[in-house]
Scaffold this motif. Structure first.
Motif, short mmCIF file in Angstrom:
data_model
loop_
_atom_site.label_atom_id
_atom_site.label_comp_id
_atom_site.label_asym_id
_atom_site.label_seq_id
_atom_site.Cartn_x
_atom_site.Cartn_y
_atom_site.Cartn_z
N GLU A 1 74.88 60.43 20.81
CA GLU A 1 74.59 59.77 19.35
C GLU A 1 73.23 59.74 18.53
OE1 GLU A 1 75.51 55.83 18.97
OE2 GLU A 1 75.26 55.71 16.84
N PHE A 2 72.25 59.64 19.80
CA PHE A 2 70.89 59.63 19.49
C PHE A 2 70.08 61.02 19.68
CE2 PHE A 2 72.25 55.23 19.76
CZ PHE A 2 72.23 54.49 19.01
N ASP A 3 70.80 61.56 20.11
CA ASP A 3 69.86 63.03 20.73
C ASP A 3 69.17 63.23 19.40
OD1 ASP A 3 69.18 65.41 21.93
OD2 ASP A 3 70.91 66.54 22.16
N PHE A 4 67.98 63.19 20.00
CA PHE A 4 67.24 64.65 18.37
C PHE A 4 66.31 65.26 18.97
CE2 PHE A 4 62.87 62.68 19.85
CZ PHE A 4 62.95 61.70 20.84
N LEU A 5 66.62 65.40 20.34
CA LEU A 5 66.03 67.41 20.95
C LEU A 5 66.71 68.44 20.25
CD1 LEU A 5 63.88 68.41 22.32
CD2 LEU A 5 65.15 68.40 24.21
N ARG B 1 76.17 56.15 22.10
CA ARG B 1 74.61 55.52 22.74
C ARG B 1 74.19 56.38 23.62
NH1 ARG B 1 75.78 49.77 21.07
NH2 ARG B 1 78.12 49.79 21.44
N ALA B 2 74.25 57.85 23.51
CA ALA B 2 73.68 58.58 24.32
C ALA B 2 72.48 59.65 23.46
CB ALA B 2 74.87 59.57 24.39
N VAL C 1 66.81 59.38 27.57
CA VAL C 1 67.57 58.75 27.89
C VAL C 1 67.09 57.98 27.65
CG1 VAL C 1 68.19 59.80 30.61
CG2 VAL C 1 66.39 58.70 29.95
N SER C 2 68.03 56.50 27.30
CA SER C 2 67.76 55.40 26.73
C SER C 2 67.35 54.24 27.21
CB SER C 2 69.35 54.71 26.29
OG SER C 2 70.23 54.39 27.69
N ASP C 3 67.06 53.44 26.57
CA ASP C 3 66.16 52.75 27.19
C ASP C 3 67.08 51.81 28.30
OD1 ASP C 3 63.31 51.73 26.22
OD2 ASP C 3 64.02 51.00 24.50
N ALA C 4 68.48 51.46 28.12
CA ALA C 4 69.02 50.86 29.32
C ALA C 4 69.48 52.26 30.79
CB ALA C 4 70.76 50.49 28.16
N TRP C 5 69.00 52.38 30.34
CA TRP C 5 68.31 53.57 31.90
C TRP C 5 67.32 54.00 32.34
CZ3 TRP C 5 65.89 57.41 34.36
CH2 TRP C 5 66.80 58.50 34.89
N SER D 1 72.99 71.97 27.62
CA SER D 1 71.35 72.18 26.81
C SER D 1 71.13 73.82 27.02
CB SER D 1 70.09 71.31 27.66
OG SER D 1 69.11 71.46 26.64
N PHE D 2 69.72 73.91 27.90
CA PHE D 2 69.77 74.94 28.60
C PHE D 2 71.02 75.65 28.58
CE2 PHE D 2 68.17 78.52 31.29
CZ PHE D 2 67.95 79.50 30.13
N GLY D 3 71.18 75.03 30.20
CA GLY D 3 72.71 75.83 30.40
C GLY D 3 73.93 75.32 30.11
N GLY D 4 73.78 74.78 28.42
CA GLY D 4 74.41 74.92 27.52
C GLY D 4 74.99 76.63 26.29
N LEU D 5 73.56 76.58 26.79
CA LEU D 5 73.14 78.13 25.74
C LEU D 5 74.00 79.04 26.48
CD1 LEU D 5 71.71 79.49 23.00
CD2 LEU D 5 69.37 79.65 25.06
#
Lengths: 308, 204
Positions: free
Chosen positions: A215-219, A242-243, A157-161, A96-100
């Motif tokens: 897969e599900f990153d909407f940010l 599923r991430a 994060v997911s419901d599973a987490w 994220s920010f670190g990736g930038l």
């Protein structure tokens, strides 16, 4: 605990693993701190790497400039850390920010790197991300770090987490709340006020690059990662099944395995980016499979890619 | 040296000696800010930003009032000396490079307020086991939460357009105030056997 000096500020860092080994440098997301990479440190050292983790300026145990934190200073601090690693191969990854920050580093000092892994990352601020960033900043201002965490957790994060930790979320959030301060997080967020897109600089990144996107990153959705794939010549995009945005927290074993395999392939000169799109395995050690030929990887439903 | 207040009693309450010294420090700092804001506030508001000043004054007063009532006070022979040293520290400081006296005074109080609101995190001293229904525990959480909101006025002013020509000087004054306030806070905590979280490990 070791510190680097960047002007009047101290950057807290940690080096682990054999000193002569190829190194991985891991860059935190905006609300994170170095200890969140512990599972990666252990896994990567087990695969023969040296691992460098640190707190960005304004985070954790690093100094927190009171009024302004520029992204140029973050890149300069990262450069100091990479200079500590000697002349061996260095792989740089950030979330994220670190990736930038990692992307910015690669555009400025790419010759020092052997490989780059931007994760949940972006080179531009399109309206959705810009407005989400503004809303998160307002949340921080109005409700403090804890409220920002409350917003980010269910998004990232997911419901599973979440389900197994739902009755102890305060404990999950506590360390991040303790080590990060409102004003410093706000300064980090406001480092985007003068943000200029990096897109035109991306073709200058000549090193092998593996782009990871949940897969599900909407940010930071797929299209933002696809910009990186299209613009960085020797890159591949790998979709984590599923991430969500914070898959580094949710799937450390899988992600650390992907990082190690990428670096092994680069060092063995097997890596070929080809701007390809892959689907990561569900578990560490599984096979990556190519995204189905002819289908549009930017869609959430199986739609055939329009032919040019 | 512990990072947190305690040991707590069986009801999850912070020892009165620690409550006394922590509250005395916070009352001194927020009380000083309240006085500075009161002196800066005209009887009749003339500018929009003065509405924020009015709110800040009464928020500081609320913090002082809350701590006075929520604290289990205990006799503390060192408090007179400590309070005097804190009060002296809140006096106006130098603001190099600002020849406009009104602006310099505003920068001085804003940097002090930024240092207190941003740098002092009393809720971070509470151990997980602290009783959430205890008034002192609730008060520390409220002080920290409200400080985060109050801070925004200082951030807007110190980052604002009017200070762009003086940015380096303002940043230097602010960093100095932060160091000063944090040292006072850290010293006070160390006198209670508590290490401020960021200072646990010795830095080179």
């Amino acid at each position: 605990m070791a510190f680097l000096a960047h002007g009047p500020y101290r950057i807290r860092y940690e080096l682990d693993g054999p000193s002569g080994a190829p190194a991985y440098v891991l860059v935190n997301g905006l609300t994170q701190y170095a200890e969140l990479w512990t599972a990666y440190r252990d896994a990567l050292i087990g695969r023969g790497f040296r691992v460098a983790t640190f707190d960005l300026l304004g985070q954790g145990e690093s100094d927190k400039p009171t009024l302004f934190i520029s992204q140029d200073d973050q890149v300069a601090a990262l450069h100091l850390l990479i200079c500590e690693l000697g002349d061996g191969p260095v792989f740089l990854s950030g979330i994220s920010f670190g990736g930038l920050i990692a992307l910015r580093y690669a555009t400025a000092h790419g010759q020092r790197l052997s490989g780059l892994v931007p994760m949940s990352c972006f080179a531009e601020l399109p309206p959705q991300l810009f407005l989400l960033g503004n809303a998160l900043r307002a949340g921080l201002i109005l409700g403090g770090t804890s409220y920002l965490q409350d917003l980010l957790l269910p998004m990232n994060v997911s419901d599973a987490w979440l389900a197994p930790v739902l009755d102890r979320l305060d404990a999950v959030k506590r360390q991040g709340w303790l080590v990060n301060d409102v004003y410093a997080l706000q300064n980090l967020m406001e480092s985007f006020l003068e943000f200029k897109p990096l897109t035109q600089q991306l073709p200058a990144i000549g090193i092998p690059t593996m782009i990871l996107n949940g897969e599900f990153d909407f940010l930071t959705p797929r299209a933002l990662h696809d910009t990186l794939r299209i613009q960085i010549p020797n890159s591949s995009l790998v979709i984590i099944p599923r991430a969500y945005h914070a898959f580094t927290l949710e799937k450390p074993a899988l992600t650390a395995d992907l990082l190690a395999r990428f670096a092994d392939d680069v060092l063995a000169e097997r890596w070929q980016g080809n701007k390809a799109v892959w689907i990561a395995p569900e578990e560490a050690g599984g096979d990556l499979v190519p995204f189905p030929d002819g289908y549009d990887h930017l869609r959430a439903i199986p739609v055939r890619r329009a032919t040019p | 040296m512990s990072k947190f207040l305690g040991p707590l009693d069986l009801d999850g309450r912070v020892p009165p000696q620690q409550q006394t010294r922590v509250s005395a420090f916070l009352i001194s700092a927020h009380g000083a800010l309240g006085r500075r804001f009161a002196l800066s506030l005209p009887m009749r508001l003339e500018s929009a930003w003065q509405t924020e000043l009015n709110a800040q004054l009464y928020n500081e007063a609320e913090i002082v009032s809350l701590l006075m009532r929520a604290t289990s006070w205990a006799p503390d022979l060192a408090l007179g000396y400590l309070a005097a040293s804190w009060e002296i520290a809140w006096f106006p400081g130098p603001t190099e490079g600002l020849s406009d006296h009104a602006l310099a005074a505003a920068v001085d109080v804003a940097t002090l307020a930024h240092a207190v609101h941003a740098g002092i995190r009393p809720a971070a001293l509470l151990p997980v086991e602290a009783n959430a229904n205890d008034p002192f525990v609730m008060a520390l959480r409220r002080v920290e939460f409200e400080s985060g909101r109050l801070l925004q006025a200082q951030i807007m002013f110190l980052k604002g357009d009017s200070l762009v020509p003086f940015r380096d000087g303002v940043s230097a004054v602010l960093e100095r105030r932060h160091l000063q306030v944090r040292k006072l806070w850290r010293d006070m905590l160390q006198s209670l056997g508590i290490a401020d979280g960021t200072e646990i490990e010795a830095k080179p």
